[in-house]
Design an enzyme around this catalytic site. Structure first.
Site, PDB file in Angstrom:
ATOM      1  N   SER A 456       0.829  -1.193   0.000  1.00 27.58           N
ATOM      2  CA  SER A 456       0.000   0.000   0.000  1.00 27.58           C
ATOM      3  C   SER A 456       0.871   1.254   0.000  1.00 27.58           C
ATOM      4  O   SER A 456       1.680   1.409  -0.909  1.00 27.58           O
ATOM      5  CB  SER A 456      -0.994  -0.031   1.156  1.00 27.58           C
ATOM      6  OG  SER A 456      -1.979   0.934   0.950  1.00 27.58           O
ATOM      7  N   ASP A 535      -9.176  -3.895  -5.916  1.00 24.97           N
ATOM      8  CA  ASP A 535      -8.717  -2.930  -4.911  1.00 24.97           C
ATOM      9  C   ASP A 535      -9.311  -1.555  -5.209  1.00 24.97           C
ATOM     10  O   ASP A 535      -9.064  -0.989  -6.270  1.00 24.97           O
ATOM     11  CB  ASP A 535      -7.188  -2.894  -4.960  1.00 24.97           C
ATOM     12  CG  ASP A 535      -6.564  -2.200  -3.780  1.00 24.97           C
ATOM     13  OD1 ASP A 535      -7.172  -1.245  -3.265  1.00 24.97           O
ATOM     14  OD2 ASP A 535      -5.460  -2.607  -3.377  1.00 24.97           O
ATOM     15  N   HIS A 567      -8.303  -4.683  -1.118  1.00 24.82           N
ATOM     16  CA  HIS A 567      -7.042  -4.131  -0.618  1.00 24.82           C
ATOM     17  C   HIS A 567      -6.529  -4.794   0.661  1.00 24.82           C
ATOM     18  O   HIS A 567      -5.336  -4.911   0.861  1.00 24.82           O
ATOM     19  CB  HIS A 567      -7.268  -2.637  -0.356  1.00 24.82           C
ATOM     20  CG  HIS A 567      -6.033  -1.877   0.004  1.00 24.82           C
ATOM     21  ND1 HIS A 567      -5.091  -1.515  -0.942  1.00 24.82           N
ATOM     22  CD2 HIS A 567      -5.583  -1.394   1.180  1.00 24.82           C
ATOM     23  CE1 HIS A 567      -4.117  -0.842  -0.348  1.00 24.82           C
ATOM     24  NE2 HIS A 567      -4.380  -0.757   0.939  1.00 24.82           N
TER      25      HIS A 567
END
Ligand code: 4NP
Length: 593
Positions: A456, A535, A567
């Protein structure tokens, strides 16, 4: 020449051992049952443990992050993603006695839900769709749902009672401040409350017409606990019978609340450790981290871990201070033995700023030896002395791990945390590069043996490092990275548009300059990208555009798409295991050359 695990069979065994150790959240007590979230059945789900008998029960499967309970109700409230990972969710109740599940947000568009609260009769949440964001209130008795406030996009509802829904967010529109929000249920009046303009105020917890919240309004840097009377609008610093909490000097709080007799309990955090305080009295534990807690009558329930020891659920007797383990999760001994020393150090960045950093060594790697720098996600998050599956796996696979809490990280004061606002991908990247150079200078590693792995915002950091400092890194793995802030903003819903506006302090003109896609042609070292297909935070489209650029320039890369998931891979064991397998296979290949 290298000692890293190269056999994929051995790597899989280590990864399974780490990933299948459950991660827990404590949510509260409903009737006589402790309610907690756990990944033990593969995906994050809600469980109860009967406090008296110790009998454990699954109550809701496939929960998306949020659960809340009330002592007065046999119902547990939770959020479930109904979009195969895109984080469009509905709110449900489940009765822990009958097992009956009910959707309570019918008629409301599935949405990203960022805060959930339940008082036994009402459920309140903050939610965002592509176009709008708001606060919702459901009444369980008459099965109604109402949108009671319109909001900007990134607000968090934290509590509800018969009179108020409370939460916090960037309500004044200042990226450097957050305000409290109170909606009076009876009158519909919305109030934005701040003890000082420009201050940070978070996570209000109701007790009648009073709220307990954390704020930096007096100190400017350190968060402290305050109470506010919503009727009189008067602020008071929280006072405690015992002074231990003052001596510990927490920088911020993991969680806090009221005991049934009106005293305050809090989990205070400092330098990557956190401790439980009841009415100011220190109840430990001496090392490691409490990641969630609740207090019920004379007992506290906490989740405790360290970088080397997986999470346990512990019961603490708040009078005697004695501990009892309720759920244990020992790491298999042969894997535990591969984890080396854990230590906390402070690195000095280019501008002399101290960068608090955790190091977890591998007991099977030489010094100097293979080393991975692990920048965390968030970016408003941290690597503490707490169980971090990616870090533990890397160390068990034979890599020393350096986890810098670059500027913008939580846990080291509000001034430090806000240093990335208006400058993401700027000085924070210098801090991460400092960690890479430190690994070499300190003798932990040597030139050509330091790689970078992140997920991320950590995936973003990995791409930025490999494209703007290509000589520093041997190779890198970017999980769910931000590849292009501009394209991501176009694809984002109200919540994540606001997130980017806050993170960049409105400076959208920086989007291009701070995007890895702008520097794709500079990539030199091997890159592995792992990207969830569905995501909605760091979407796949900009990642594919980044990859396209690599193809045009004839660069070598690996790209793995995790099909049909979103995600939050840490809530899904199979997805987390796959990510780590790709990491292990890729690093093994890089380090065998
Ligand atoms: P994460 O990544 O918080 O590390 O999961 C991010 C995802 C989105 C944004 C920033 C970080 N954003 O600004 O939209």
């Amino acid at each position: 020449m290298y000692t890293v695990v190269r056999s994929l069979v051995e790597a899989s065994r280590i990864i399974e051992a780490v990933v299948y150790i459950p991660r827990f959240t404590i949510e509260g007590v409903a009737r006589r049952c402790l309610v907690y979230g756990s990944t033990e059945r593969g995906t994050y789900s809600a469980y109860t443990i009967d406090i008296e008998t110790g009998v454990k029960k699954l109550v809701a499967s496939d929960v998306h992050m949020l659960i809340d309970v009330s002592e007065s109700s046999s119902k547990v409230v939770f959020v479930r993603d109904v979009s195969r990972g895109f984080e469009l969710s509905r709110v449900f109740t489940v009765d822990i006695e009958t097992g009956e599940e009910l959707s309570i947000s019918r008629g409301v568009e599935p949405q990203r839900i960022a805060g959930l609260a339940f008082d036994g009769k009402r459920v309140a949440w903050s939610g965002a769709t592509r176009e709008k964001a708001g606060i919702y209130l459901a009444n369980l008795a008459n099965e109604t749902v109402e949108r009671i406030a319109e909001t900007k996009g990134r607000e968090f509802v934290t509590d509800v009672n018969e009179s108020y829904v409370v939460g916090f967010g960037h309500i004044a529109g200042n990226p450097f401040s957050t305000e409290l929000l109170a909606v009076n249920i009876l009158t519909g009046t919305q109030s934005v409350i701040t003890p000082r303009e420009g201050s940070i105020n978070v996570s209000p917890r109701l007790h009648g017409s009073r709220v307990l919240f954390a704020s930096n309004f007096e100190d400017g840097d350190t968060m402290a606990l305050y109470t506010l009377d919503l009727e009189e609008r008067s602020f008071k610093k929280a006072t405690f019978t015992y002074r231990d909490i003052e001596k510990f000097e927490p920088v911020e709080y993991v969680s806090y609340g009221w005991t049934s007799d009106g005293r305050i309990w809090a989990v205070g955090k400092k330098r990557g450790t956190s401790r439980l305080f009841i009415d100011g009295r220190d109840l430990g534990p001496d090392t490691g981290f409490i990641s969630s807690a609740t207090v019920h009558e004379r007992k506290a329930y906490i989740v405790h871990s360290t970088l080397r020891t997986p999470p346990k659920i512990l019961e603490v007797d708040i009078e005697s201070g004695s501990y009892r383990t309720i759920v244990d999760n020992p790491l298999p001994r042969d894997v535990a033995e591969k984890l080396g020393e854990a230590r906390f150090i402070e690195l000095e960045s280019f501008d002399k700023l101290k960068i608090p950093t955790y190091v977890l060594e591998s007991s099977t790697a030489p010094k100097p030896g293979p080393t991975v720098v692990y920048p965390h996600g968030g970016p408003w998050s941290e690597v503490a002395n707490a169980w971090t599956p990616i870090v533990a796996t890397l160390a068990a696979l034979g890599y020393h791990v350096v986890a810098p809490n670059f500027r913008g990280s939580t846990g080291y004061g509000e001034k430090f945390r806000l240093m990335d606002v208006g400058d993401p991908g700027g000085a924070d990247m210098e801090d991460v590069a400092t960690a890479g150079r430190w690994a070499i200078d300190s003798g932990l590693s040597r030139v050509g043996e330091v790689s970078i792995v992140g997920y991320s915002y950590g995936g973003y950091t990995t791409l930025m490092q490999l494209t703007t400092r290509p000589k520093l890194w041997k190779c890198g793995v970017a999980g769910a990275p931000v590849a292009d802030w501009e394209m991501m903003y176009e694809l984002a819903d109200r919540y994540f548009k606001t997130f980017q506006e806050v993170l960049f302090a409105g400076r959208k003109e920086l989007f291009r300059e701070r995007s890895p896609i702008t520097y794709a042609e500079n990539l030199e070292s091997p890159l592995c990208v792992v990207q969830p297909q569905n995501d909605s935070r760091t979407p796949i489209q900009p990642v594919l555009e980044f990859i396209k650029k690599l193809i045009e320039r004839g660069k070598t890369f690996e790209l793995h798409v995790l099909p049909d998931i979103g995600h939050t891979v840490s809530l899904n064991n199979e997805a987390l295991a796959k990510f780590l397998l790709y990491v292990a296979a890729f690093l093994a290949r890089c380090y065998s050359k």
